[in-house]
Design a protein around this motif. Structure first.
Motif, PDB file in Angstrom:
ATOM      1  N   GLU A  21     -22.710 -14.850  14.208  1.00 21.26           N
ATOM      2  CA  GLU A  21     -22.191 -14.896  12.930  1.00 21.26           C
ATOM      3  C   GLU A  21     -22.925 -14.129  11.778  1.00 21.26           C
ATOM      4  O   GLU A  21     -24.318 -14.194  11.867  1.00 21.26           O
ATOM      5  N   PRO A  22     -22.527 -13.838  10.628  1.00 23.09           N
ATOM      6  CA  PRO A  22     -23.151 -13.058   9.723  1.00 23.09           C
ATOM      7  C   PRO A  22     -24.715 -13.713   9.332  1.00 23.09           C
ATOM      8  O   PRO A  22     -25.372 -12.910   9.463  1.00 23.09           O
ATOM      9  N   TRP A  23     -24.574 -14.806   9.020  1.00 15.37           N
ATOM     10  CA  TRP A  23     -25.937 -15.238   8.359  1.00 15.37           C
ATOM     11  C   TRP A  23     -26.806 -15.513   9.706  1.00 15.37           C
ATOM     12  O   TRP A  23     -27.990 -15.309   9.498  1.00 15.37           O
ATOM     13  N   GLY A  24     -26.343 -15.681  10.728  1.00 18.01           N
ATOM     14  CA  GLY A  24     -27.154 -15.776  12.080  1.00 18.01           C
ATOM     15  C   GLY A  24     -27.805 -14.549  12.295  1.00 18.01           C
ATOM     16  O   GLY A  24     -29.016 -14.516  12.748  1.00 18.01           O
ATOM     17  N   VAL A  25     -27.075 -13.444  12.204  1.00 16.80           N
ATOM     18  CA  VAL A  25     -27.733 -11.972  12.194  1.00 16.80           C
ATOM     19  C   VAL A  25     -28.770 -11.899  11.223  1.00 16.80           C
ATOM     20  O   VAL A  25     -30.103 -11.426  11.865  1.00 16.80           O
ATOM     21  N   LEU A  26     -28.919 -12.093  10.119  1.00 14.53           N
ATOM     22  CA  LEU A  26     -29.976 -12.309   9.275  1.00 14.53           C
ATOM     23  C   LEU A  26     -31.080 -12.843   9.713  1.00 14.53           C
ATOM     24  O   LEU A  26     -32.403 -12.654   9.705  1.00 14.53           O
ATOM     25  N   HIS A  27     -30.879 -14.363  10.056  1.00 11.99           N
ATOM     26  CA  HIS A  27     -31.774 -15.252  10.403  1.00 11.99           C
ATOM     27  C   HIS A  27     -32.616 -14.441  11.527  1.00 11.99           C
ATOM     28  O   HIS A  27     -33.882 -14.832  11.770  1.00 11.99           O
ATOM     29  N   GLN A  28     -31.636 -14.222  12.608  1.00 13.77           N
ATOM     30  CA  GLN A  28     -32.476 -13.508  13.866  1.00 13.77           C
ATOM     31  C   GLN A  28     -33.191 -12.481  13.486  1.00 13.77           C
ATOM     32  O   GLN A  28     -34.502 -12.336  14.110  1.00 13.77           O
ATOM     33  N   GLY A  29     -32.811 -11.491  12.505  1.00 11.71           N
ATOM     34  CA  GLY A  29     -33.693 -10.434  12.266  1.00 11.71           C
ATOM     35  C   GLY A  29     -34.944 -10.828  11.526  1.00 11.71           C
ATOM     36  O   GLY A  29     -36.039 -10.120  11.798  1.00 11.71           O
ATOM     37  N   LEU A  30     -34.851 -11.821  10.638  1.00  8.48           N
ATOM     38  CA  LEU A  30     -36.169 -12.248  10.014  1.00  8.48           C
ATOM     39  C   LEU A  30     -36.871 -12.912  11.127  1.00  8.48           C
ATOM     40  O   LEU A  30     -38.070 -12.725  10.850  1.00  8.48           O
ATOM     41  N   ALA A  31     -36.574 -13.595  11.917  1.00 10.34           N
ATOM     42  CA  ALA A  31     -37.052 -14.262  13.161  1.00 10.34           C
ATOM     43  C   ALA A  31     -38.037 -13.242  13.778  1.00 10.34           C
ATOM     44  O   ALA A  31     -39.196 -13.281  14.109  1.00 10.34           O
TER      45      ALA A  31
END
Length: 240
Positions: free
Chosen positions: A59-69
């Motif tokens: 989901e959208p925020w999950g994409v950001l979290h995964q990228g930052l991780a």
């Protein structure tokens, strides 16, 4: 009963107000609401972990979290907590007031996500990944219905959207779209996964959240009078 607008991490909905008057339909249900809140947040984190393991996009925020991780070497759950706390700081200039559910959302979802990822083995077979994706999306809808119906305040990202909506005068749909496009593009550029899972989530989460909001809405206390006020949302403002 007064109604307050909350959202399903991007999908605004009308839910019973947390500040229902004493003796009203919500009184005497605090233990149930607390259990509902924390089960919902834990299931939300687990559902996000299922989508990560499925590998079809988040989901959208999950994409950001995964990228930052990917860039920081932190776990995705820890990144979720850090981002949630940072977003919560943005509530200050927007004059948003967090609730118990808001603060709990920041920590419980991230911890549940990391815990689930530690327990679920890596999968490679499509025969496992596809059901895992579907389970993740459906459980996300279940979790949304649980924690929003508990009426302890919106998640930090939800409050950011509704706060910007009030301060700018723009529609919730427009604010949500701009924010989610921004986080998806940023997350994808950082290495987050975008795919069919992202599309499936966008299409399915609205109807699923609306359905489970009705399922889990608190029922009114039994009364001597034969007239009982309804205790569940009448409608939700969800994308069609």
């Amino acid at each position: 009963m007064r109604q307050a607008t909350s959202t399903t991490e991007g999908h605004p909905v009308s839910t019973p107000s947390e500040s229902a008057p004493a003796g009203g339909p919500g009184s005497g249900r605090l233990p149930r609401r607390l259990v509902q809140l924390y089960i919902g947040l834990a299931v939300y984190g687990a559902s996000a972990a299922f989508m990560v393991e499925a590998g079809f996009g988040l989901e959208p925020w999950g994409v950001l979290h995964q990228g930052l991780a990917e860039r920081t070497g932190l776990t995705i759950g820890v990144v979720s907590i850090i981002v949630g706390a940072a977003v919560l700081l943005l509530w200050i200039p927007l004059r948003q007031r967090p609730g118990l559910g808001t603060v709990s959302n920041v920590f419980v979802v991230g911890l549940a996500m990391d815990g689930t990822l530690a327990l679920v083995p890596d999968v490679h077979s499509l025969a496992v990944r596809i059901p895992l994706l579907v389970a993740g999306v459906v459980l996300n809808g279940v979790a949304t219905g649980l924690y929003i119906s508990a009426s302890f305040g919106p998640g930090p990202r939800d409050g950011l959207m509704t706060g910007l909506h009030r301060r700018t005068g723009r529609s919730v749909r427009l604010v949500r779209t701009v924010l989610e496009v921004a986080v998806v593009v940023t997350g994808f550029a950082l290495g987050g996964t975008v795919g069919i899972g992202t599309v499936l989530y966008a299409v399915a989460i609205g109807p699923l959240a609306q359905f489970f909001l009705r399922v889990f809405a608190a029922r009114p206390e039994p009364a001597v009078s034969a007239v009982v006020a309804p205790g569940q949302p009448e409608h939700a403002i969800l994308p069609g």
